[in-house]
Write a protein that holds these residues in place. Sequence first.
Motif, PDB file in Angstrom:
ATOM      1  N   PHE A   1       0.827  -1.200   0.000  1.00 45.13           N
ATOM      2  CA  PHE A   1       0.000   0.000   0.000  1.00 45.13           C
ATOM      3  C   PHE A   1       0.862   1.252   0.000  1.00 45.13           C
ATOM      4  CE2 PHE A   1      -4.260  -1.655   1.932  1.00 45.13           C
ATOM      5  CZ  PHE A   1      -4.489  -2.372   0.774  1.00 45.13           C
ATOM      6  N   PHE A   2       1.925   1.238  -0.789  1.00 43.07           N
ATOM      7  CA  PHE A   2       2.779   2.412  -0.932  1.00 43.07           C
ATOM      8  C   PHE A   2       3.206   2.505  -2.397  1.00 43.07           C
ATOM      9  CE2 PHE A   2       6.712   4.922   0.193  1.00 43.07           C
ATOM     10  CZ  PHE A   2       6.014   6.025   0.652  1.00 43.07           C
ATOM     11  N   TRP A   3       2.495   3.344  -3.156  1.00 42.04           N
ATOM     12  CA  TRP A   3       2.728   3.472  -4.586  1.00 42.04           C
ATOM     13  C   TRP A   3       3.004   4.924  -4.947  1.00 42.04           C
ATOM     14  CZ3 TRP A   3       2.930  -0.275  -8.370  1.00 42.04           C
ATOM     15  CH2 TRP A   3       2.729  -1.572  -7.906  1.00 42.04           C
ATOM     16  N   GLY A   4       3.848   5.101  -5.955  1.00 47.10           N
ATOM     17  CA  GLY A   4       4.172   6.434  -6.437  1.00 47.10           C
ATOM     18  C   GLY A   4       3.843   6.581  -7.902  1.00 47.10           C
ATOM     19  N   VAL A   5       3.415   7.768  -8.271  1.00 53.21           N
ATOM     20  CA  VAL A   5       3.146   8.125  -9.661  1.00 53.21           C
ATOM     21  C   VAL A   5       4.047   9.313  -9.975  1.00 53.21           C
ATOM     22  CG1 VAL A   5       1.413   8.902 -11.327  1.00 53.21           C
ATOM     23  CG2 VAL A   5       0.742   7.348  -9.458  1.00 53.21           C
ATOM     24  N   LYS A   6       4.942   9.113 -10.932  1.00 49.19           N
ATOM     25  CA  LYS A   6       5.939  10.140 -11.275  1.00 49.19           C
ATOM     26  C   LYS A   6       5.646  10.706 -12.650  1.00 49.19           C
ATOM     27  CE  LYS A   6      10.523   9.915 -12.641  1.00 49.19           C
ATOM     28  NZ  LYS A   6      11.767   9.214 -12.753  1.00 49.19           N
ATOM     29  N   THR A   7       5.899  11.990 -12.808  1.00 47.29           N
ATOM     30  CA  THR A   7       5.704  12.611 -14.112  1.00 47.29           C
ATOM     31  C   THR A   7       6.766  12.121 -15.099  1.00 47.29           C
ATOM     32  OG1 THR A   7       6.994  14.551 -13.458  1.00 47.29           O
ATOM     33  CG2 THR A   7       4.602  14.681 -13.180  1.00 47.29           C
ATOM     34  N   LYS A   8       6.374  12.085 -16.362  1.00 50.02           N
ATOM     35  CA  LYS A   8       7.274  11.609 -17.417  1.00 50.02           C
ATOM     36  C   LYS A   8       8.470  12.542 -17.576  1.00 50.02           C
ATOM     37  CE  LYS A   8       5.432   9.470 -20.797  1.00 50.02           C
ATOM     38  NZ  LYS A   8       4.564   9.155 -21.922  1.00 50.02           N
ATOM     39  N   GLU A   9       8.199  13.783 -17.838  1.00 49.55           N
ATOM     40  CA  GLU A   9       9.235  14.807 -17.928  1.00 49.55           C
ATOM     41  C   GLU A   9       9.136  15.665 -16.672  1.00 49.55           C
ATOM     42  OE1 GLU A   9      11.587  15.044 -20.265  1.00 49.55           O
ATOM     43  OE2 GLU A   9      10.748  13.273 -21.237  1.00 49.55           O
ATOM     44  N   PRO A  10      10.271  16.018 -16.089  1.00 50.28           N
ATOM     45  CA  PRO A  10      10.217  16.825 -14.860  1.00 50.28           C
ATOM     46  C   PRO A  10       9.599  18.196 -15.106  1.00 50.28           C
ATOM     47  CG  PRO A  10      12.443  15.981 -15.260  1.00 50.28           C
ATOM     48  CD  PRO A  10      11.632  15.678 -16.481  1.00 50.28           C
ATOM     49  N   PHE A  11       8.597  18.523 -14.318  1.00 42.27           N
ATOM     50  CA  PHE A  11       8.061  19.876 -14.341  1.00 42.27           C
ATOM     51  C   PHE A  11       8.992  20.760 -13.523  1.00 42.27           C
ATOM     52  CE2 PHE A  11       4.263  17.449 -15.350  1.00 42.27           C
ATOM     53  CZ  PHE A  11       3.654  18.233 -16.323  1.00 42.27           C
ATOM     54  N   LEU A  12       9.031  22.031 -13.870  1.00 36.89           N
ATOM     55  CA  LEU A  12       9.854  22.970 -13.116  1.00 36.89           C
ATOM     56  C   LEU A  12       9.286  23.133 -11.714  1.00 36.89           C
ATOM     57  CD1 LEU A  12      10.457  25.690 -15.849  1.00 36.89           C
ATOM     58  CD2 LEU A  12      12.009  23.863 -15.121  1.00 36.89           C
ATOM     59  N   ALA A  13      10.166  23.325 -10.747  1.00 32.22           N
ATOM     60  CA  ALA A  13       9.758  23.467  -9.351  1.00 32.22           C
ATOM     61  C   ALA A  13       8.739  24.587  -9.174  1.00 32.22           C
ATOM     62  CB  ALA A  13      10.984  23.710  -8.473  1.00 32.22           C
ATOM     63  N   GLU A  14       8.882  25.653  -9.941  1.00 29.60           N
ATOM     64  CA  GLU A  14       7.978  26.798  -9.820  1.00 29.60           C
ATOM     65  C   GLU A  14       6.532  26.448 -10.155  1.00 29.60           C
ATOM     66  OE1 GLU A  14      10.865  27.024 -11.932  1.00 29.60           O
ATOM     67  OE2 GLU A  14      11.981  27.678 -10.172  1.00 29.60           O
ATOM     68  N   GLN A  15       6.324  25.390 -10.919  1.00 30.91           N
ATOM     69  CA  GLN A  15       4.973  24.991 -11.298  1.00 30.91           C
ATOM     70  C   GLN A  15       4.239  24.282 -10.153  1.00 30.91           C
ATOM     71  OE1 GLN A  15       6.583  23.251 -15.125  1.00 30.91           O
ATOM     72  NE2 GLN A  15       4.563  23.912 -15.795  1.00 30.91           N
ATOM     73  N   LYS A  16       4.987  23.762  -9.207  1.00 26.05           N
ATOM     74  CA  LYS A  16       4.413  23.118  -8.014  1.00 26.05           C
ATOM     75  C   LYS A  16       3.345  22.088  -8.370  1.00 26.05           C
ATOM     76  CE  LYS A  16       5.291  27.267  -5.419  1.00 26.05           C
ATOM     77  NZ  LYS A  16       5.910  27.454  -4.250  1.00 26.05           N
ATOM     78  N   ILE A  17       3.645  21.218  -9.311  1.00 29.49           N
ATOM     79  CA  ILE A  17       2.662  20.257  -9.806  1.00 29.49           C
ATOM     80  C   ILE A  17       2.201  19.294  -8.704  1.00 29.49           C
ATOM     81  CG2 ILE A  17       2.285  18.327 -11.410  1.00 29.49           C
ATOM     82  CD1 ILE A  17       2.194  21.120 -12.728  1.00 29.49           C
TER      83      ILE A  17
END
Length: 190
Positions: free
Chosen positions: A114-130
């Motif tokens: 019960f510990f799963w992560g979903v990561k973005t394909k391309e890194p978003f910039l930190a300023e976008q705070k996705i």
Amino acid sequence: MGRCGTLHAWEQEGVVPDLQTVAKGLGGGYAPIGALLVNKRVVQALDKGTGAFVHSQTYQGHPVACAAAYEVQKIIKEENLLQNVRSLGEYLGNRLKEQLGDHKHVGDIRGRGFFWGVKTKEPFLAEQKIAPVIHKTGLSEYSISFIPGTGVADGKNGDIIQIAPPYNATKADIDLIVERTALVVKRVLG
């Protein structure tokens, strides 16, 4: 403690640590408690030296916190909650991959129990705070909470959300969690 389907995640890795700190999982969040687990090898080395491991903190051995932790661990065992995590963990991962695996912004979905992560394909910039935006959107619009992570690509940029259901989640709960996760990701990322 338990989130990966065994009491300690290292049990699945074929290693035994010398020292392990545990905290929230020990008491299930019901009482503040932490502990240091010490391998027998370390204890034996200390016995051959000074014979003592002198360590003390203000709340060491706090009886109420220890009682709460004991009850939590008893319930985990009596209700077979680790088995539930193992049984439904693979289901959770498969459902996340079914719902988000082909999303244009999702690059990786991985985890255990019960510990799963979903990561973005391309890194978003930190300023976008996705990741924080996904977390906030989940809470405010879909009644779901994620653990947001940032800086996973280079220490500054890149986002991940972590999904960590309670140990007693049912298959219906997992379906609802995945459904809402997909809605939030699609709402924020398109």
